[in-house]
Design a protein around this motif. Structure first.
Motif, PDB file in Angstrom:
ATOM      1  N   LEU A  89      -0.211   7.710 -10.245  1.00 49.22           N
ATOM      2  CA  LEU A  89       0.481   7.795  -8.959  1.00 49.22           C
ATOM      3  C   LEU A  89       0.615   9.259  -8.572  1.00 49.22           C
ATOM      4  CD1 LEU A  89       1.939   6.338  -6.707  1.00 49.22           C
ATOM      5  CD2 LEU A  89       4.050   6.592  -7.988  1.00 49.22           C
ATOM      6  N   HIS A  90      -0.085   9.642  -7.514  1.00 45.89           N
ATOM      7  CA  HIS A  90      -0.056  11.031  -7.086  1.00 45.89           C
ATOM      8  C   HIS A  90       1.259  11.326  -6.373  1.00 45.89           C
ATOM      9  CE1 HIS A  90      -4.277  11.104  -8.090  1.00 45.89           C
ATOM     10  NE2 HIS A  90      -4.488  10.076  -7.291  1.00 45.89           N
TER      11      HIS A  90
ATOM     12  N   ASN B 182      -5.864   4.463  -0.298  1.00 52.31           N
ATOM     13  CA  ASN B 182      -6.378   3.339  -1.081  1.00 52.31           C
ATOM     14  C   ASN B 182      -5.522   3.031  -2.300  1.00 52.31           C
ATOM     15  OD1 ASN B 182      -8.632   2.853   0.564  1.00 52.31           O
ATOM     16  ND2 ASN B 182      -9.833   4.438  -0.471  1.00 52.31           N
ATOM     17  N   LEU B 183      -4.338   3.620  -2.383  1.00 46.90           N
ATOM     18  CA  LEU B 183      -3.481   3.426  -3.554  1.00 46.90           C
ATOM     19  C   LEU B 183      -2.475   2.309  -3.290  1.00 46.90           C
ATOM     20  CD1 LEU B 183      -2.974   4.563  -6.393  1.00 46.90           C
ATOM     21  CD2 LEU B 183      -1.205   6.024  -5.401  1.00 46.90           C
ATOM     22  N   TRP B 184      -2.497   1.311  -4.159  1.00 43.32           N
ATOM     23  CA  TRP B 184      -1.643   0.137  -4.012  1.00 43.32           C
ATOM     24  C   TRP B 184      -0.732  -0.016  -5.215  1.00 43.32           C
ATOM     25  CZ3 TRP B 184      -1.620  -3.702  -0.124  1.00 43.32           C
ATOM     26  CH2 TRP B 184      -2.531  -3.470   0.924  1.00 43.32           C
ATOM     27  N   ARG B 185       0.414  -0.628  -4.972  1.00 42.65           N
ATOM     28  CA  ARG B 185       1.287  -1.020  -6.071  1.00 42.65           C
ATOM     29  C   ARG B 185       1.268  -2.536  -6.180  1.00 42.65           C
ATOM     30  NH1 ARG B 185       6.474   1.556  -5.403  1.00 42.65           N
ATOM     31  NH2 ARG B 185       7.205  -0.160  -4.116  1.00 42.65           N
TER      32      ARG B 185
ATOM     33  N   CYS C  97       0.860  -1.182   0.000  1.00 44.20           N
ATOM     34  CA  CYS C  97       0.000   0.000   0.000  1.00 44.20           C
ATOM     35  C   CYS C  97       0.896   1.231   0.000  1.00 44.20           C
ATOM     36  CB  CYS C  97      -0.913  -0.002   1.221  1.00 44.20           C
ATOM     37  SG  CYS C  97      -2.026   1.418   1.309  1.00 44.20           S
TER      38      CYS C  97
ATOM     39  N   ASN D 224       0.021   0.905 -10.480  1.00 44.19           N
ATOM     40  CA  ASN D 224      -0.535   1.479  -9.261  1.00 44.19           C
ATOM     41  C   ASN D 224      -2.047   1.454  -9.400  1.00 44.19           C
ATOM     42  OD1 ASN D 224       2.065   2.345  -8.089  1.00 44.19           O
ATOM     43  ND2 ASN D 224       2.111   3.647  -9.900  1.00 44.19           N
TER      44      ASN D 224
ATOM     45  N   ARG E 121     -11.249   0.715  -5.310  1.00 43.16           N
ATOM     46  CA  ARG E 121     -12.532   1.402  -5.415  1.00 43.16           C
ATOM     47  C   ARG E 121     -13.618   0.389  -5.763  1.00 43.16           C
ATOM     48  NH1 ARG E 121      -9.366   2.567  -9.857  1.00 43.16           N
ATOM     49  NH2 ARG E 121     -10.333   2.253 -11.916  1.00 43.16           N
TER      50      ARG E 121
ATOM     51  N   GLU F 193      -5.892   1.952  -7.567  1.00 38.51           N
ATOM     52  CA  GLU F 193      -6.687   2.521  -6.481  1.00 38.51           C
ATOM     53  C   GLU F 193      -7.833   1.582  -6.143  1.00 38.51           C
ATOM     54  OE1 GLU F 193      -9.047   6.655  -5.321  1.00 38.51           O
ATOM     55  OE2 GLU F 193      -8.294   6.335  -7.356  1.00 38.51           O
TER      56      GLU F 193
ATOM     57  N   ALA G  80      -4.163   3.348 -11.793  1.00 39.42           N
ATOM     58  CA  ALA G  80      -4.484   4.688 -11.302  1.00 39.42           C
ATOM     59  C   ALA G  80      -3.219   5.526 -11.370  1.00 39.42           C
ATOM     60  CB  ALA G  80      -4.985   4.608  -9.864  1.00 39.42           C
TER      61      ALA G  80
END
Length: 366
Positions: free
Chosen positions: A221-222, A93-96, A89, A135, A139, A137, A219
């Motif tokens: 990557l921020h 909620n962002l996972w790699r 993680c 990456n 949801r 997210e 998603a």
């Protein structure tokens, strides 16, 4: 390079949503297509029976829905099911993770094929593409389901192969599309993989299709300064350097606070057995995740299968093992059990101490 890899690239392209882009020369011959369209019942019976058995095992396991490192998830995207092995993680909620597929014929040296010891898992996602990082997210629209889970040791092995890909490590293996075999990764683990890509290798087109599928699914990557908020190339760079021990610890601790006791106990097992890979040949490599040979000194003493209770602290677990005179020989298996050897003192007393401990969920003979 003309090879009959299965399934045909045209079928893979269609499955991933590129049906209109199939080159005319990429379609299978008409005779082969007709034969494939009318298989005999006898030829289908065995593979379909095995497929049903493996999927029943996944359903019976009833994996928790929560995302966690090492879990294999299916996601619904553009009307198609895609597989992802979760690595860590990044934040929120962002996972790699890595894309997971099923086409073993198309495996490269940086693909890891899951093995019987990893079961149960969804057969559609038994090929982990460590070269295909994304990456993702978490949801509701993904309709995600957990369909498998790797042990801490196996997840570390996948990370080791990914690091080899990240630095483009040259492997002493000749390109040979369609061939899979055991090899050493990171100087410690054994993995089942394909061979490196060669000149005009058809697997390059295959990888292009899955890279495009991952790009559509992933998603963005921020930019983040939160723990774990590294882009995939930067994260790979941090684990690719350093000495052997630092890299080994990094492969186990990449998920930070998740499953720390299990990961570090697995690290002990790997270090104890690393000499098998460094000094032995192919036979020792194949035995790496199995039991030591009958003539090995570690074979003496009573053996037990132990399952820890969830959230067991590593220090407490190590103290209990030391008090019981127990050594970790391997694990965890598909049921989360560790194989121990009672090597010191009274074996009966050691077993009783383990069975009575509040840290232990179960202890039994193999």
């Amino acid at each position: 390079m003309t090879l009959d890899l299965w399934p045909p690239l045209s079928l893979i392209r269609s499955t991933l949503g590129h049906a209109g882009e199939t080159p005319a020369g990429d379609a299978p011959p008409a005779a082969a297509a007709a034969a494939a369209a009318q298989p005999s019942d006898a030829s289908l019976l065995m593979p379909l029976t095995e497929l049903a058995r493996r999927r029943e095992a996944v359903a019976a396991r009833a994996f928790p829905a929560r995302w966690a490192p090492g879990r294999l998830v299916s996601v619904l995207h553009e009307g198609r099911l895609l597989g992802v092995l979760l690595d860590k993680c990044l934040h929120g909620n962002l996972w790699r993770g890595w894309m997971a597929a099923s086409e073993a014929d198309w495996a490269s040296a940086y693909d890891v094929l899951l093995e019987p010891g990893d079961e149960p898992f969804e057969p559609m996602f038994g090929l982990i593409q460590t070269w295909n990082v994304l990456n993702l997210e978490q949801r509701p629209q993904l309709c995600a389901r957990v369909l498998g889970e790797l042990s801490a040791t196996r997840l570390a092995a996948v990370r080791a192969v990914h690091d080899e890909w990240a630095v483009q490590q040259v492997l002493p293996i000749a390109p040979e599309p369609g061939r899979i075999a055991l090899r050493t990764a990171g100087g410690v683990f054994t993995v089942l993989s394909g061979t490196p890509l060669g000149v005009d290798d058809p697997r390059a087109d295959y990888q292009g299709l899955y890279l495009d599928a991952a790009a559509r699914l992933a998603a963005p990557l921020h930019a983040s300064t939160e723990p774990g908020g590294l882009s995939p190339p930067a994260a790979a760079a941090t684990t690719g350097g350093g000495d052997w021990w630092s890299r080994l610890v990094g492969w186990f601790r990449a998920d930070r606070v998740v499953r720390p006791a299990l990961a570090l106990l697995a690290l002990v097992v790997v270090v104890q057995n690393a000499a098998l890979l460094r000094s032995g040949g192919e036979e020792e490599e194949v035995r790496f995740r199995a039991l030591p040979g009958a003539a090995a000194p570690a074979a003496a003493g009573e053996q037990l299968l132990l399952r820890w209770k969830p959230a067991t602290d590593m220090a407490d677990a190590q103290a209990l093992l030391a008090a019981a005179g127990a050594e970790v020989m391997g694990g965890p298996d598909a049921q989360g059990r560790w194989r121990l050897r009672l090597a010191g003192g009274d074996a009966v007393q050691g077993r009783a101490l383990l069975a009575a401990s509040p840290l232990v969920e179960s202890v039994e003979p193999p």
